[in-house]
Write a protein that holds these residues in place. Sequence first.
Motif, PDB file in Angstrom:
ATOM      1  N   UNK A 354       0.839  -1.203   0.000  1.00  0.00           N
ATOM      2  CA  UNK A 354       0.000   0.000   0.000  1.00  0.00           C
ATOM      3  C   UNK A 354       0.873   1.252   0.000  1.00  0.00           C
ATOM      4  N   UNK A 355       1.905   1.261   0.836  1.00  0.00           N
ATOM      5  CA  UNK A 355       2.766   2.439   0.932  1.00  0.00           C
ATOM      6  C   UNK A 355       3.561   2.700  -0.344  1.00  0.00           C
ATOM      7  N   UNK A 356       3.812   1.661  -1.131  1.00  0.00           N
ATOM      8  CA  UNK A 356       4.547   1.865  -2.381  1.00  0.00           C
ATOM      9  C   UNK A 356       3.679   2.503  -3.461  1.00  0.00           C
ATOM     10  N   UNK A 374       9.276   2.066   7.501  1.00  0.00           N
ATOM     11  CA  UNK A 374       8.603   1.593   6.289  1.00  0.00           C
ATOM     12  C   UNK A 374       8.147   2.752   5.407  1.00  0.00           C
ATOM     13  N   UNK A 375       7.485   3.739   5.999  1.00  0.00           N
ATOM     14  CA  UNK A 375       6.922   4.808   5.181  1.00  0.00           C
ATOM     15  C   UNK A 375       8.019   5.702   4.606  1.00  0.00           C
ATOM     16  N   UNK A 376       9.100   5.942   5.366  1.00  0.00           N
ATOM     17  CA  UNK A 376      10.176   6.783   4.841  1.00  0.00           C
ATOM     18  C   UNK A 376      11.001   6.049   3.791  1.00  0.00           C
ATOM     19  N   UNK A 377      10.965   4.723   3.808  1.00  0.00           N
ATOM     20  CA  UNK A 377      11.594   3.947   2.742  1.00  0.00           C
ATOM     21  C   UNK A 377      10.968   4.304   1.388  1.00  0.00           C
ATOM     22  N   UNK A 378       9.687   4.717   1.428  1.00  0.00           N
ATOM     23  CA  UNK A 378       8.975   5.064   0.197  1.00  0.00           C
ATOM     24  C   UNK A 378       8.731   6.565   0.069  1.00  0.00           C
ATOM     25  N   UNK A 379       9.333   7.361   0.972  1.00  0.00           N
ATOM     26  CA  UNK A 379       9.306   8.815   0.834  1.00  0.00           C
ATOM     27  C   UNK A 379       7.964   9.475   1.061  1.00  0.00           C
ATOM     28  N   UNK A 380       7.117   8.900   1.937  1.00  0.00           N
ATOM     29  CA  UNK A 380       5.801   9.485   2.213  1.00  0.00           C
ATOM     30  C   UNK A 380       5.821  10.239   3.544  1.00  0.00           C
ATOM     31  N   UNK A 381       5.143  11.392   3.645  1.00  0.00           N
ATOM     32  CA  UNK A 381       5.086  12.132   4.913  1.00  0.00           C
ATOM     33  C   UNK A 381       4.079  11.520   5.877  1.00  0.00           C
ATOM     34  N   UNK A 382       4.133  11.979   7.137  1.00  0.00           N
ATOM     35  CA  UNK A 382       3.305  11.407   8.193  1.00  0.00           C
ATOM     36  C   UNK A 382       2.492  12.462   8.912  1.00  0.00           C
ATOM     37  N   UNK A 383       1.306  12.053   9.386  1.00  0.00           N
ATOM     38  CA  UNK A 383       0.611  12.752  10.462  1.00  0.00           C
ATOM     39  C   UNK A 383       0.655  11.808  11.647  1.00  0.00           C
ATOM     40  N   UNK A 384       1.113  12.299  12.800  1.00  0.00           N
ATOM     41  CA  UNK A 384       1.455  11.442  13.926  1.00  0.00           C
ATOM     42  C   UNK A 384       0.421  11.532  15.043  1.00  0.00           C
ATOM     43  N   UNK A 385      -0.034  10.363  15.499  1.00  0.00           N
ATOM     44  CA  UNK A 385      -0.990  10.267  16.598  1.00  0.00           C
ATOM     45  C   UNK A 385      -0.483   9.202  17.571  1.00  0.00           C
ATOM     46  N   UNK A 440      10.830  16.816   2.948  1.00  0.00           N
ATOM     47  CA  UNK A 440      11.790  16.135   3.815  1.00  0.00           C
ATOM     48  C   UNK A 440      11.656  14.621   3.707  1.00  0.00           C
ATOM     49  N   UNK A 441      10.436  14.134   3.607  1.00  0.00           N
ATOM     50  CA  UNK A 441      10.222  12.693   3.474  1.00  0.00           C
ATOM     51  C   UNK A 441      10.843  12.176   2.181  1.00  0.00           C
ATOM     52  N   UNK A 442      10.691  12.922   1.100  1.00  0.00           N
ATOM     53  CA  UNK A 442      11.307  12.520  -0.169  1.00  0.00           C
ATOM     54  C   UNK A 442      12.827  12.586  -0.087  1.00  0.00           C
ATOM     55  N   UNK A 443      13.327  13.590   0.646  1.00  0.00           N
ATOM     56  CA  UNK A 443      14.777  13.746   0.805  1.00  0.00           C
ATOM     57  C   UNK A 443      15.391  12.561   1.535  1.00  0.00           C
ATOM     58  N   UNK A 444      14.649  11.979   2.498  1.00  0.00           N
ATOM     59  CA  UNK A 444      15.171  10.863   3.283  1.00  0.00           C
ATOM     60  C   UNK A 444      14.974   9.507   2.607  1.00  0.00           C
ATOM     61  N   UNK A 445      14.196   9.462   1.546  1.00  0.00           N
ATOM     62  CA  UNK A 445      13.935   8.187   0.871  1.00  0.00           C
ATOM     63  C   UNK A 445      15.220   7.476   0.443  1.00  0.00           C
ATOM     64  N   UNK A 446      16.210   8.174  -0.149  1.00  0.00           N
ATOM     65  CA  UNK A 446      17.450   7.465  -0.532  1.00  0.00           C
ATOM     66  C   UNK A 446      18.195   6.870   0.654  1.00  0.00           C
ATOM     67  N   UNK A 447      18.114   7.504   1.832  1.00  0.00           N
ATOM     68  CA  UNK A 447      18.771   6.970   3.020  1.00  0.00           C
ATOM     69  C   UNK A 447      18.038   5.735   3.530  1.00  0.00           C
ATOM     70  N   UNK A 448      16.733   5.851   3.734  1.00  0.00           N
ATOM     71  CA  UNK A 448      15.959   4.758   4.322  1.00  0.00           C
ATOM     72  C   UNK A 448      15.791   3.591   3.351  1.00  0.00           C
ATOM     73  N   UNK A 449      15.815   3.874   2.068  1.00  0.00           N
ATOM     74  CA  UNK A 449      15.598   2.818   1.086  1.00  0.00           C
ATOM     75  C   UNK A 449      16.858   2.188   0.542  1.00  0.00           C
ATOM     76  N   UNK A 450      18.033   2.653   0.982  1.00  0.00           N
ATOM     77  CA  UNK A 450      19.301   2.138   0.462  1.00  0.00           C
ATOM     78  C   UNK A 450      19.726   0.913   1.269  1.00  0.00           C
ATOM     79  N   UNK A 451      19.397  -0.265   0.775  1.00  0.00           N
ATOM     80  CA  UNK A 451      19.702  -1.493   1.503  1.00  0.00           C
ATOM     81  C   UNK A 451      21.212  -1.716   1.632  1.00  0.00           C
TER      82      UNK A 451
END
Length: 477
Positions: A354-356, A374-385, A440-451
């Motif tokens: 779903x997140x992809x 998981x979500x930052x691996x795909x560069x999506x932003x969050x609303x936190x609860x 920022x979420x898109x900026x972190x995608x290469x870091x979180x998604x780089x296996x």
Amino acid sequence: MESITIHPTMPNNKDHKLHIAMLPWLAFGHMIPYLELAKLIAGKGHRISFISTPRNIDRLPPLPPNLSTLITFVKLPLPQNANLPEGAEATSDLPEDEVAHLKIAYDSLHQPITQFLTSSKPDWILFDFAPYWLPEIAQNLGIPTAFYSIMLAAVLSFAGPTSPEVPPDDRKLPEDYTVQPKWVPFPATVAWRLFEVLRLDKRITGDEKNASDKYRFIETLRGCDLIAVRSCAEFEQEWLSLLEVLHGKPVLPVGLLPPTPQDDNENVMWPSIKDWLDRQGKNTVVYVAFGTEAMPNQEEVTEIALGLEKSGLPFFWVLRTKQGSDAVKLPEGFEERNEGRGVVCRSWAPQLKILTHDSVGVFLSHSGWSSVVEVLTFGKPLVLLPMSNDQGLNARLFGEKKVGYELPRDERDGSFTSEVVAESLRMVIEKEEGKAYREKSKELKPLFGDRNRQDLYVDKFLDYLTVLTTNQRRRSI
């Protein structure tokens, strides 16, 4: 215990292979990250003894065939406890106010774990916060220990220091936990809200029958030989460095453990979910999920539902609720009014898939670290609860880093309104003031998604363990 041999197809770039025992706490939010690290370590040819209770092990995902000879599951039955229902072996099997009984039963594993370690003689033990009594056992057996924290270094730093070089923790009142600790030398917002402290009061103070979570963490940090953290220097270097100062021992990040890609054919629900997502606009869908254990109460479910409705955005909501008389209900007519625009899924859903999907524009989450990875691996932003445990501290850090916007709530009771839910979602997903979170979420995608980059952390961690083991063996000859 079954015999273990190194699989011939495993990489063998180092002569010395380790035998590592792993002992996670009895929560799937802990066992799964432990198992992910176990698979990465076994993938490099090392042997793992993964220790838990029978029912928990039976509920874990199956191992890849090439690792089945390198990871042995060690089943230790949980001692009987009159306060635990039959079959309750994980936190997800219990209401939150009964988890203390599970910790008491877990402490009763002291003897069988001692027997296993005595007979198996692993090179290292990686253990969780709950068995604070394990370092003493290991020390008596001459086995070095690493506290493997599935929580962020920022969260561990909030727990307090153990080094005599750092002023001790003198917090006593709930309000003391709502401000930056005195041992944090840089500006930070990582602290609990008052309602979070009040909800966690028994976890912090404990009682005469049960050691508090705070005590377990501090004694674990004090007794271990080194601290391993599910994190990386690129994300929270200042907190990793602070941990070394607070405890006077090595702190090694093991990487973010990004999720393993899933087979498109493994879930029968996916084709229909994908069809619905395909019909939505790009970056418009609100994905809502609160992990395996965080369950919003009736008031929270009502406000979330009405907030989703008021937002006007398409949504996919994975709604887990308790069964029976305690089950929460959606507002009357909610699903009928939102038919086509929203989906409420009451069973497990393929979150990674779903997140992809391009249609997902924001993730309404409880701030659990695994879900955020998981979500930052795909560069999506969050609303936190945030709901409980470390989630509030996580949310403050994610807010600082602009990867998630924390939904405003009442400081004393944690309540929130449907209007705030709608406004927060619309802001992050489509408004100018939410642009910082999207970028920022898109900026972190290469870091979180780089296996490959994250895998280097595991290599460095294993190199460290291997050198220490080799040196110890030389000294003993």
